[in-house]
Design a protein around this motif. Structure first.
Motif, short mmCIF file in Angstrom:
data_model
loop_
_atom_site.label_atom_id
_atom_site.label_comp_id
_atom_site.label_asym_id
_atom_site.label_seq_id
_atom_site.Cartn_x
_atom_site.Cartn_y
_atom_site.Cartn_z
N ARG A 9 0.81 -1.22 0.00
CA ARG A 9 0.00 0.00 0.00
C ARG A 9 0.84 1.27 0.00
NH1 ARG A 9 -3.35 -1.89 5.18
NH2 ARG A 9 -1.18 -2.43 5.67
N SER A 10 2.11 1.14 0.31
CA SER A 10 2.98 2.32 0.34
C SER A 10 3.63 2.59 -1.02
CB SER A 10 4.09 2.13 1.39
OG SER A 10 3.53 1.98 2.68
N ARG A 11 3.50 1.68 -1.96
CA ARG A 11 4.09 1.88 -3.28
C ARG A 11 3.13 2.67 -4.17
NH1 ARG A 11 4.95 -4.50 -3.99
NH2 ARG A 11 6.03 -4.89 -2.02
N PRO A 12 3.65 3.25 -5.27
CA PRO A 12 2.76 3.95 -6.22
C PRO A 12 1.66 3.00 -6.71
CG PRO A 12 5.05 4.44 -6.71
CD PRO A 12 5.06 3.37 -5.65
N LEU A 13 0.47 3.57 -6.91
CA LEU A 13 -0.68 2.75 -7.26
C LEU A 13 -0.64 2.25 -8.69
CD1 LEU A 13 -3.38 1.63 -6.22
CD2 LEU A 13 -4.47 3.74 -7.03
N ASN A 14 -0.19 3.09 -9.60
CA ASN A 14 -0.16 2.70 -11.02
C ASN A 14 0.96 3.42 -11.75
OD1 ASN A 14 -1.21 5.35 -11.80
ND2 ASN A 14 -3.18 4.62 -10.98
N ALA A 15 1.16 3.05 -13.02
CA ALA A 15 2.25 3.60 -13.81
C ALA A 15 2.04 5.07 -14.13
CB ALA A 15 2.41 2.80 -15.11
N ASN A 16 0.79 5.51 -14.21
CA ASN A 16 0.53 6.93 -14.50
C ASN A 16 1.10 7.83 -13.41
OD1 ASN A 16 -0.83 6.34 -16.88
ND2 ASN A 16 -2.81 6.15 -15.85
N ILE A 17 0.96 7.40 -12.15
CA ILE A 17 1.48 8.19 -11.03
C ILE A 17 3.01 8.29 -11.13
CG2 ILE A 17 1.78 8.22 -8.53
CD1 ILE A 17 -0.98 6.93 -8.29
N ILE A 18 3.67 7.18 -11.43
CA ILE A 18 5.13 7.20 -11.55
C ILE A 18 5.55 8.09 -12.71
CG2 ILE A 18 7.18 5.78 -11.94
CD1 ILE A 18 5.70 3.44 -10.70
N GLN A 19 4.83 8.04 -13.82
CA GLN A 19 5.16 8.87 -14.98
C GLN A 19 5.05 10.35 -14.63
OE1 GLN A 19 2.86 7.62 -18.48
NE2 GLN A 19 4.79 7.09 -19.44
N ARG A 20 4.00 10.72 -13.91
CA ARG A 20 3.84 12.14 -13.54
C ARG A 20 4.98 12.60 -12.63
NH1 ARG A 20 -1.82 10.85 -13.44
NH2 ARG A 20 -1.74 10.47 -11.20
N ARG A 21 5.38 11.74 -11.72
CA ARG A 21 6.49 12.12 -10.82
C ARG A 21 7.81 12.22 -11.59
NH1 ARG A 21 6.12 8.80 -5.21
NH2 ARG A 21 8.00 10.07 -4.86
N LEU A 22 8.03 11.33 -12.53
CA LEU A 22 9.23 11.41 -13.35
C LEU A 22 9.24 12.69 -14.19
CD1 LEU A 22 9.50 7.69 -14.59
CD2 LEU A 22 11.08 8.86 -13.04
N ALA A 23 8.06 13.07 -14.72
CA ALA A 23 7.97 14.29 -15.52
C ALA A 23 8.29 15.52 -14.67
CB ALA A 23 6.58 14.40 -16.14
N LYS A 24 7.82 15.51 -13.43
CA LYS A 24 8.11 16.65 -12.54
C LYS A 24 9.59 16.71 -12.19
CE LYS A 24 3.54 16.99 -10.38
NZ LYS A 24 2.78 16.87 -9.11
N ILE A 25 10.22 15.53 -12.01
CA ILE A 25 11.65 15.50 -11.67
C ILE A 25 12.48 16.09 -12.81
CG2 ILE A 25 13.61 13.96 -11.22
CD1 ILE A 25 11.56 12.08 -9.85
#
Length: 582
Positions: free
Chosen positions: A298-314
């Motif tokens: 439950r502490s990991r990102p829920l889906n790939a879209n969330i990880i993609q958005r965080r990578l884009a912000k980085i």
């Protein structure tokens, strides 16, 4: 292509005593007899190693003239076969540059018989020319540059987004299962990223379908994992979801950044990875990786879209760069769709051209065979009819212009007393007309050849004379004698015996039955319609003009016999063989 055509071939039979080298062009292995041209298309060239329960080979695709990869399952357990089929099903359904391409017919079973009956499941897929991230890491003992790892992570998440969208988990992400295509790849450059080539996720042997309902139910799953990369729930055989792939990807990226195997970075007390003090990376990127490798699902990102958005912000330094990333993502998606569209059009066009060409060739071959069959049959009909007429003329001459007719009549009178009266000499001599017609018919048909006969002139001639003579006797026993109705039975006996003597190589009874019945039925139809005049009605001193009707009759009989032999040889017998009758 020259280095391929000059290569030796490798036998894929796991029990073969001498699998290599096999001569190029061989259809079967010289050692064990196993097929060397799989599906008449794929030629194994060399082994690439083994992975899991499979042996891997490079194969040459004769159809596309390209190298591909062949996986052969050598483990015969039901579970291994199930996983292998699962991999084939997953890859066949995917069309993404980050996944090896598999054609719809890429999965097949190869039947072997030596040294024991065996079915080898085979899977042919696109060959990715390049290095795995595990191989690249060897060049960076202290860890790969952050820019490279960040780019790989971004591409991997894009691949996972496509997989998870189709409800597919990879379940075996690690450096050895991530490859970079060589820069010579035909893929658009935009797919290759700014810090390296296009990333490709390989080895779908552990892939499986999932559903949100199953993930929430926490039911058990197959215990399949890679030590050091798989999450705890996968190691213990619990049910896994998309976050299991994120966990393995996070640990893979940390290994690439640090150059250390993930278990070597674990804190002995807490089990958490102590890695951030070993390498200088963007804190936000490090936070994302730490979130991805959390023990608690439950502490990991829920889906790939969330990880993609965080990578884009980085990667976002200014609004302009943010817009650039946004546009780049759109271009990525547009390029991917265009690539898939072009691949689909190319494949469809290639299949269409192949089908049209193959169909045209088959039609031309069929027309050529039909014309050849017609030519051979017509030639046989001409020679058989001509031979029948000449034989009839010779028989008439011997019967009524030489003393042979009287002597034959006397011999028949003595052998068949009571059947004919002494005044029937002219009638009995008629047997020579029949014998001559049979001999001429047999001679003409044998000279024509065709129908795979052995061309036995003497045997066929004798049987033709005997068979037609026997037909004459049947005609005499008909009531009334020499009537047209008796001709039908006479034809059946004469043609049947003559056909048997031709030396046909197979199906002699079939040819004889069809030729005799087919010929007789046409004459029977003429008799039924009352359009056949009386054929045999010689006067007490037969004249040459009386020979016209018998000559036409025997010519028609020979022509029809040749016609039905052609129909049998080119249509009926092949049809019976096609239906399995031997």
């Amino acid at each position: 292509m020259s280095h391929i055509t000059q290569s030796a071939v490798h036998c894929i039979n796991p029990d073969c005593q001498r699998p290599y080298p096999q001569p190029w062009g061989n259809k079967f292995c010289n050692s064990c007899g196993a097929p060397l041209q799989l599906l008449n298309r794929y030629v194994p060239i060399q082994p690439l190693g083994s992975g899991g329960f499979a042996q891997i080979y490079t194969v040459w695709d004769e159809k596309t003239q390209t190298e591909k990869v062949l996986k052969v399952l050598v483990e015969n357990s039901p579970k291994a076969l199930d996983l292998f089929r699962q991999e084939a099903s997953v890859l066949s359904s995917l069309r993404h540059p980050g996944v090896p391409r598999v054609d719809p017919d890429g999965y097949f079973l190869l039947n072997l018989s030596n040294p024991k009956p065996l079915q080898l499941p085979c899977l042919v897929m696109e060959k990715i020319n390049g290095q795995t991230l595990e191989e690249i890491l060897k060049n960076y003992p202290q860890g790969c540059p952050e820019e490279m790892v960040f780019n790989w992570c971004t591409q991997a998440v894009q691949i996972l987004q496509e997989l998870h969208k189709r409800q597919i988990l990879h379940r075996d992400i690690k450096p050895s299962n991530l490859m970079l295509r060589n820069s010579s790849s035909s893929l658009p450059a935009i797919w290759q990223g700014s810090a390296g080539n296009q990333l490709v996720l390989i080895d779908f042997g552990g892939a499986k379908q999932f559903s949100d309902a199953k993930v929430r139910s926490q039911s058990s799953s197959t215990r399949l994992f890679s030590s050091g990369y798989s999450p705890p729930e996968q190691v213990i055989g619990g049910h896994v979801g998309p976050s299991a792939d994120f966990y393995a990807l996070g640990r893979t990226m940390i290994e690439l950044l640090t150059g250390k195997y993930p278990p070597d970075l674990e804190d002995p007390q807490t089990g958490l990875l102590q890695w951030r003090n070993r390498v200088n990376v963007n804190p936000k990127f490090a936070d994302l990786l730490d979130d991805m490798v959390q023990e608690d699902v439950r502490s990991r990102p829920l889906n790939a879209n969330i990880i993609q958005r965080r990578l884009a912000k980085i990667s976002q330094v200014s609004p302009y760069q943010g817009l650039s990333v946004f546009i780049q993502n759109i271009l990525h998606q547009a390029s991917a769709r265009l690539t898939l569209l072009m691949q689909g059009v190319e494949q469809a066009l290639g299949k269409f051209i192949h089908v049209v060409g193959k169909t045209t060739l088959l039609i031309l071959k069929a027309i050529a065979k039909f014309l050849l069959a017609c030519t051979i049959t017509i030639w046989a009909m001409i020679l058989t009819g001509t031979g029948a007429v000449l034989g009839t003329i010779i028989g008439f001459f011997l019967a009524y212009r030489t003393i042979l007719g009287d002597r034959v009549a006397q011999a028949i009178f003595s052998q068949l007393p009571g059947l004919f009266s002494e005044n029937d000499t002219v009638l009995v001599a008629e047997v020579l007309v029949f014998a001559g017609a049979g001999l001429g018919t047999a001679w003409g048909l044998t000279v024509a050849g065709g129908f795979s006969q052995r061309r036995r002139f003497i045997v066929a001639s004798l049987m033709g004379a005997i068979g037609y003579s026997f037909g004459w006797l049947v005609l005499q026993l008909a009531i009334p004698r020499n009537s047209n109705e008796g001709l039908v039975i006479s034809i059946v006996f004469a043609v049947f015996l003559l056909t048997l003597s031709l030396g046909l190589r197979s199906h002699r009874i079939v040819y004889a039955v069809i030729a005799s019945l087919g010929t007789a039925l046409l004459f029977a139809g003429a008799i039924r319609l009352d359009i056949l005049p009386t054929v045999f009605q010689f006067s007490s001193t037969p004249q040459w003009y009386e020979l016209l009707m018998p000559a036409v009759f025997f010519a028609c009989e020979g022509i029809l016999m040749s016609f039905w032999l052609g129909v049998s040889y080119y249509l009926i017998v092949p049809g019976l063989r096609w239906m399995g009758w031997r």
